[in-house]
Design a protein around this motif. Structure first.
Motif, PDB file in Angstrom:
ATOM      1  N   LEU A  47       0.843  -1.193   0.000  1.00 40.19           N
ATOM      2  CA  LEU A  47       0.000   0.000   0.000  1.00 40.19           C
ATOM      3  C   LEU A  47       0.879   1.243   0.000  1.00 40.19           C
ATOM      4  O   LEU A  47       2.057   1.179   0.353  1.00 40.19           O
ATOM      5  CB  LEU A  47      -0.899   0.022   1.240  1.00 40.19           C
ATOM      6  N   HIS A  48       0.313   2.367  -0.389  1.00 43.26           N
ATOM      7  CA  HIS A  48       1.038   3.634  -0.341  1.00 43.26           C
ATOM      8  C   HIS A  48       1.415   3.940   1.112  1.00 43.26           C
ATOM      9  O   HIS A  48       0.637   3.648   2.031  1.00 43.26           O
ATOM     10  CB  HIS A  48       0.150   4.751  -0.895  1.00 43.26           C
ATOM     11  N   LYS A  50       1.200   6.420   2.902  1.00 35.17           N
ATOM     12  CA  LYS A  50       0.216   7.184   3.664  1.00 35.17           C
ATOM     13  C   LYS A  50      -0.838   6.284   4.295  1.00 35.17           C
ATOM     14  O   LYS A  50      -1.532   6.682   5.233  1.00 35.17           O
ATOM     15  CB  LYS A  50      -0.472   8.223   2.774  1.00 35.17           C
ATOM     16  N   ASP A  51      -0.956   5.060   3.785  1.00 34.87           N
ATOM     17  CA  ASP A  51      -1.934   4.112   4.313  1.00 34.87           C
ATOM     18  C   ASP A  51      -1.328   3.126   5.306  1.00 34.87           C
ATOM     19  O   ASP A  51      -2.019   2.235   5.791  1.00 34.87           O
ATOM     20  CB  ASP A  51      -2.582   3.317   3.165  1.00 34.87           C
ATOM     21  N   TRP A  52      -0.034   3.282   5.616  1.00 34.63           N
ATOM     22  CA  TRP A  52       0.614   2.327   6.505  1.00 34.63           C
ATOM     23  C   TRP A  52      -0.010   2.302   7.889  1.00 34.63           C
ATOM     24  O   TRP A  52      -0.025   1.283   8.554  1.00 34.63           O
ATOM     25  CB  TRP A  52       2.101   2.627   6.614  1.00 34.63           C
ATOM     26  N   SER A  53      -0.523   3.438   8.337  1.00 34.45           N
ATOM     27  CA  SER A  53      -1.081   3.486   9.685  1.00 34.45           C
ATOM     28  C   SER A  53      -2.274   2.548   9.841  1.00 34.45           C
ATOM     29  O   SER A  53      -2.583   2.113  10.946  1.00 34.45           O
ATOM     30  CB  SER A  53      -1.504   4.921  10.035  1.00 34.45           C
ATOM     31  N   ARG A  54      -2.938   2.227   8.740  1.00 38.81           N
ATOM     32  CA  ARG A  54      -4.081   1.318   8.815  1.00 38.81           C
ATOM     33  C   ARG A  54      -3.821   0.017   8.068  1.00 38.81           C
ATOM     34  O   ARG A  54      -4.723  -0.754   7.793  1.00 38.81           O
ATOM     35  CB  ARG A  54      -5.336   2.000   8.248  1.00 38.81           C
ATOM     36  N   MET A  55      -2.543  -0.227   7.744  1.00 34.79           N
ATOM     37  CA  MET A  55      -2.187  -1.454   7.045  1.00 34.79           C
ATOM     38  C   MET A  55      -2.375  -2.648   7.965  1.00 34.79           C
ATOM     39  O   MET A  55      -1.945  -2.636   9.115  1.00 34.79           O
ATOM     40  CB  MET A  55      -0.746  -1.386   6.552  1.00 34.79           C
ATOM     41  N   PRO A 133      -5.374  -6.239  -0.415  1.00 29.21           N
ATOM     42  CA  PRO A 133      -4.236  -5.583  -1.056  1.00 29.21           C
ATOM     43  C   PRO A 133      -3.184  -6.623  -1.430  1.00 29.21           C
ATOM     44  O   PRO A 133      -3.048  -7.639  -0.746  1.00 29.21           O
ATOM     45  CB  PRO A 133      -3.708  -4.641   0.042  1.00 29.21           C
TER      46      PRO A 133
END
Length: 250
Positions: A47-48, A50-55, A133
């Motif tokens: 994932l990008h 910026k989306d790591w916090s909810r990965m 993903p």
């Protein structure tokens, strides 16, 4: 130099299937990968940043500041590993990545930055699950450490089961609810040909059914899965394993 003890793949798979938390999985991999000849592991959804916090899956034992550097330098934009993962479902060695994608000077520069971070050679096992993903399990040596060719096949197996364990712990592995019935043979056949672009009339000609009967089979399939659109039905059937993507694209 002492010979590395024989690696027991069967027992290792049992161990990975038994872990119940991400912490336990990380500790298991910390113990397992040195036996294969590796120093680092990374299980990650692509994932990008910026989306790591909810990965859901982002588990590794790399240096703590490496993910920050990866995001800060925007390395994901030219990551040859991510690119290669989109083109194969088979694990690959980083040193042989040119057999999967055409490599460029930018790609070589990417691996140079790996080297600057103390990471040597490695391998990647892609994970493609419909409805999730894309992801991968990665194993790497320390800088200057040779790639353990004799462990390659064992690492492919361990990587696949390690990512499956992470999916299970993260809640991605779903069990079909008792009330959710599988498609009937006719429903599956009608949907398969619909996914191949056939109209209801054409499907009827192929299967020896009337157009109305084909429509009824597809309607009942939508009811079984609780969806209203044909595309939703197709995605759901692939996700539930009723139809493989290869079959649909035949």
């Amino acid at each position: 130099m002492s010979k590395r003890p024989r690696f027991d793949v069967t027992e290792t798979v049992k161990e990975l299937r038994a872990v119940s938390t991400m912490g336990a999985l990380a500790r298991a991999l910390e113990s397992i990968i040195p036996k294969l000849g590796f120093r680092y592991f990374a299980l990650i959804h692509h994932l990008h940043p910026k989306d790591w916090s909810r990965m859901a899956i982002c588990l590794h034992n790399c240096e703590p500041d490496w993910p920050i550097a990866y995001a800060g330098r925007k390395l994901y934009r030219g990551d040859p590993i991510l690119r290669a993962c989109t083109l194969t479902n088979v694990g690959f060695k980083w040193g042989e990545i040119s057999s999967v994608i055409p490599t460029t000077e930018a790609h070589r520069h990417y691996f140079d930055q790996f080297s600057e971070a103390g990471i040597g050679d490695g391998m990647t096992i892609p994970a493609h699950i419909p409805g999730e993903p894309p992801g991968s399990c990665n194993f790497a040596t320390a800088k200057g450490q040779p790639f353990p060719d004799q462990s390659y096949i064992s690492a492919l197996i361990v990587g696949a089961f390690a990512f499956q364990a992470a999916r299970r712990i993260a809640g991605f592995v779903k069990v079909r609810p008792p009330t959710e019935m599988p498609l009937t043979v006719r429903q599956r056949d009608c949907l398969l040909w619909a996914m191949r672009g056939k109209t209801n009339w054409e499907i009827g000609q192929i299967l020896g059914l009337s157009r109305d009967t084909v429509s009824q089979h597809l309607d009942m399939a939508r009811i079984r899965y609780g969806v209203t659109k044909r595309l939703q039905l197709a995605v759901r059937a692939i996700y539930m394993g009723e139809i493989s993507l290869d079959d649909a694209l035949y």
